[in-house]
Scaffold this active site. Structure first.
Site, PDB file in Angstrom:
ATOM      1  CE  LYS A   1       3.367   3.015   2.696  1.00  0.00           C
ATOM      2  NZ  LYS A   1       3.503   3.265   4.360  1.00  0.00           N
TER       3      LYS A   1
ATOM      4  CD  GLU B   1       9.799   1.234  10.426  1.00  0.00           C
ATOM      5  OE1 GLU B   1       9.728   2.174   9.366  1.00  0.00           O
ATOM      6  OE2 GLU B   1       9.545  -0.022   9.929  1.00  0.00           O
TER       7      GLU B   1
ATOM      8  NE  ARG C   1       6.832   3.741   0.364  1.00  0.00           N
ATOM      9  CZ  ARG C   1       6.762   4.851   1.439  1.00  0.00           C
ATOM     10  NH1 ARG C   1       7.808   4.862   2.440  1.00  0.00           N
ATOM     11  NH2 ARG C   1       5.612   5.398   1.502  1.00  0.00           N
TER      12      ARG C   1
ATOM     13  NE  ARG D   1      -6.301 -19.703   2.956  1.00  0.00           N
ATOM     14  CZ  ARG D   1      -5.531 -20.513   3.317  1.00  0.00           C
ATOM     15  NH1 ARG D   1      -5.207 -21.797   2.619  1.00  0.00           N
ATOM     16  NH2 ARG D   1      -4.496 -20.093   4.512  1.00  0.00           N
TER      17      ARG D   1
ATOM     18  CE1 TYR E   1       1.287  -0.002   4.407  1.00  0.00           C
ATOM     19  CE2 TYR E   1       0.069   1.895   4.481  1.00  0.00           C
ATOM     20  CZ  TYR E   1       0.854   1.160   4.770  1.00  0.00           C
ATOM     21  OH  TYR E   1       1.454   1.409   6.097  1.00  0.00           O
TER      22      TYR E   1
ATOM     23  CG  HIS F   1       0.434 -21.204   1.386  1.00  0.00           C
ATOM     24  ND1 HIS F   1      -0.719 -22.214   2.057  1.00  0.00           N
ATOM     25  CD2 HIS F   1       0.609 -20.283   2.568  1.00  0.00           C
ATOM     26  CE1 HIS F   1      -0.709 -21.934   3.341  1.00  0.00           C
ATOM     27  NE2 HIS F   1      -0.190 -20.866   3.512  1.00  0.00           N
TER      28      HIS F   1
HETATM   29  N1  PDD Z   1       2.948   4.981   7.201  1.00  0.00           N
HETATM   30  N2  PDD Z   1       7.762   3.462   8.749  1.00  0.00           N
HETATM   31  C1  PDD Z   1       6.137   2.759   8.657  1.00  0.00           C
HETATM   32  C2  PDD Z   1       6.405   1.556   9.304  1.00  0.00           C
HETATM   33  C3  PDD Z   1       5.221   3.416   8.246  1.00  0.00           C
HETATM   34  O1  PDD Z   1       4.176   2.821   8.046  1.00  0.00           O
HETATM   35  C4  PDD Z   1       5.527   4.901   7.392  1.00  0.00           C
HETATM   36  C5  PDD Z   1       4.260   5.478   6.863  1.00  0.00           C
HETATM   37  C6  PDD Z   1       6.922   5.235   7.539  1.00  0.00           C
HETATM   38  C7  PDD Z   1       7.082   6.748   6.775  1.00  0.00           C
HETATM   39  O2  PDD Z   1       6.703   6.609   5.436  1.00  0.00           O
HETATM   40  P1  PDD Z   1       6.260   8.034   4.609  1.00  0.00           P
HETATM   41  O3  PDD Z   1       7.028   9.073   4.943  1.00  0.00           O
HETATM   42  O4  PDD Z   1       6.567   7.457   2.996  1.00  0.00           O
HETATM   43  O5  PDD Z   1       4.895   8.252   4.957  1.00  0.00           O
HETATM   44  C8  PDD Z   1       7.712   4.788   8.059  1.00  0.00           C
HETATM   45  C9  PDD Z   1       1.612   5.476   6.576  1.00  0.00           C
HETATM   46  C10 PDD Z   1       1.725   6.980   6.705  1.00  0.00           C
HETATM   47  C11 PDD Z   1       0.631   4.595   7.099  1.00  0.00           C
HETATM   48  O6  PDD Z   1       0.581   3.552   7.283  1.00  0.00           O
HETATM   49  O7  PDD Z   1      -0.542   5.388   7.206  1.00  0.00           O
END
Ligand code: PDD
Length: 307
Positions: free
Chosen positions: A162, A195, A66, A115, A47, A117
């Site tokens: 992500k 993070e 990304r 379904r 996402y 894997h």
């Molecule tokens: N999340 N690290 C994680 C685990 C994140 O979920 C996010 C952002 C960031 C920062 O990424 P960016 O600057 O590109 O938004 C770092 C979004 C905002 C969310 O899940 O809503």
């Protein structure tokens, strides 16, 4: 009592009216994903969350790149629309919704298959997106900062992708909320900071801004990239280096950075004050310049591009 920041609470409760699903615009209320969608059943899904101010997306190309990187890892790259298509989708959704301030939620899933894997038949990825009205933190809130708590890292090993596998992030945010904080900061078993649950973390020590190094332990933020650019412009040293828990707790200043929090000072960490409990001067300087960049790029883009 400190004012709290919870994006989806301070944001508008107004619902989107439109969604873009698999190439077509459909009413949001009737947009649906099949039960055997691989995103739902296997978290085979990526996402992006993109800030959209007055119809102009902030750093859209970075978000698309990304998603493409993650999609290559999952073998779903054919499902990521090209940048021009994203621009068209944002412009079209905005023309329909006209939210002053919004986020674009875009998601790519492995599509639908019986379904298994590893499904025998090649499946077509599903891409969908919609705009949700969103209130970004006002300068008055940034001037106060937020509280954060640290939590043991319990997510998977490829945090640079992500993915929508967000249950650990949701659990960490619940812990934060129970302790009166707005963000949870993941700390690895080795005692080093990774993070935030939905943000990147930066510390400031003796005038040097630092954030943990890029790699599989964290997601490279679009906002963090903007922070590094701003530091270069302002002549502030910016380092990517490991930050231990004691380093974090003893920092002069701490802030988080993300699409939805912008640059947000952390003034309380695990119940202890950071920097005397007030946002520090370097954080506020970066936050101020980021606000200008954030609103300025939208204005600059207004007269050009596909809009
Ligand atoms: N999340 N690290 C994680 C685990 C994140 O979920 C996010 C952002 C960031 C920062 O990424 P960016 O600057 O590109 O938004 C770092 C979004 C905002 C969310 O899940 O809503």
């Amino acid at each position: 009592m400190q004012q709290t920041y919870n994006a989806f609470v301070t944001g508008s409760t107004e619902n989107p009216r439109w969604a873009y699903v698999d190439g077509v615009f459909v009413p949001f209320a009737s947009a649906a994903v099949p039960l055997e969608d691989r995103g739902l059943e296997f978290s085979e899904s990526l996402y992006e969350v993109v800030a959209v101010i007055n119809g102009k997306p902030f750093r859209l190309a970075d978000h698309v790149e990304r998603m493409l990187q993650g999609a290559r890892e999952l073998g779903l790259q054919e499902g990521v629309p090209p940048l021009a298509r994203w621009q068209h989708v944002v412009a079209d959704l905005w023309a329909r919704e006209r939210f002053d301030s919004a986020i674009l939620h875009a998601q790519l899933t492995g599509g639908t298959a019986a379904r298994e894997h590893l499904p025998g038949q090649r499946k077509k990825p599903l891409f969908f997106a919609y705009l949700r009205p969103f209130t970004f933190p006002a300068p008055s809130l940034i001037a106060q900062g937020i509280a954060a708590v640290t939590v043991p890292e319990m997510r998977w090993q490829r945090r640079d992708i992500k993915t929508t596998m967000l249950l650990p992030a949701v659990l960490a945010k619940q812990q934060a909320r129970q302790k009166g904080a707005q963000e949870a900061i993941f700390v690895g078993q080795d005692g080093y900071v990774n993070e935030g649950a939905s943000s990147n973390v930066c510390v400031v020590r003796s005038g040097v801004v630092a954030s943990p190094p890029p790699g599989e332990r964290l997601l490279e933020g679009v906002t963090l990239k903007a922070v590094s650019e701003l530091c270069a412009e302002l002549g502030l040293p910016f380092h990517r280096r490991w930050v231990s828990l004691s380093d974090l707790k003893g920092a002069d200043e701490v802030f988080i950075a993300s699409t939805t929090t912008l640059i947000m000072p952390v003034v309380r960490l695990d119940g202890q004050l950071v920097g005397g409990g007030k946002p520090g001067p370097i954080t506020l300087r970066l936050a101020y310049h980021f606000q200008k960049l954030f609103t300025g790029e939208q204005t600059a883009a207004a007269g050009s591009g596909p809009f």
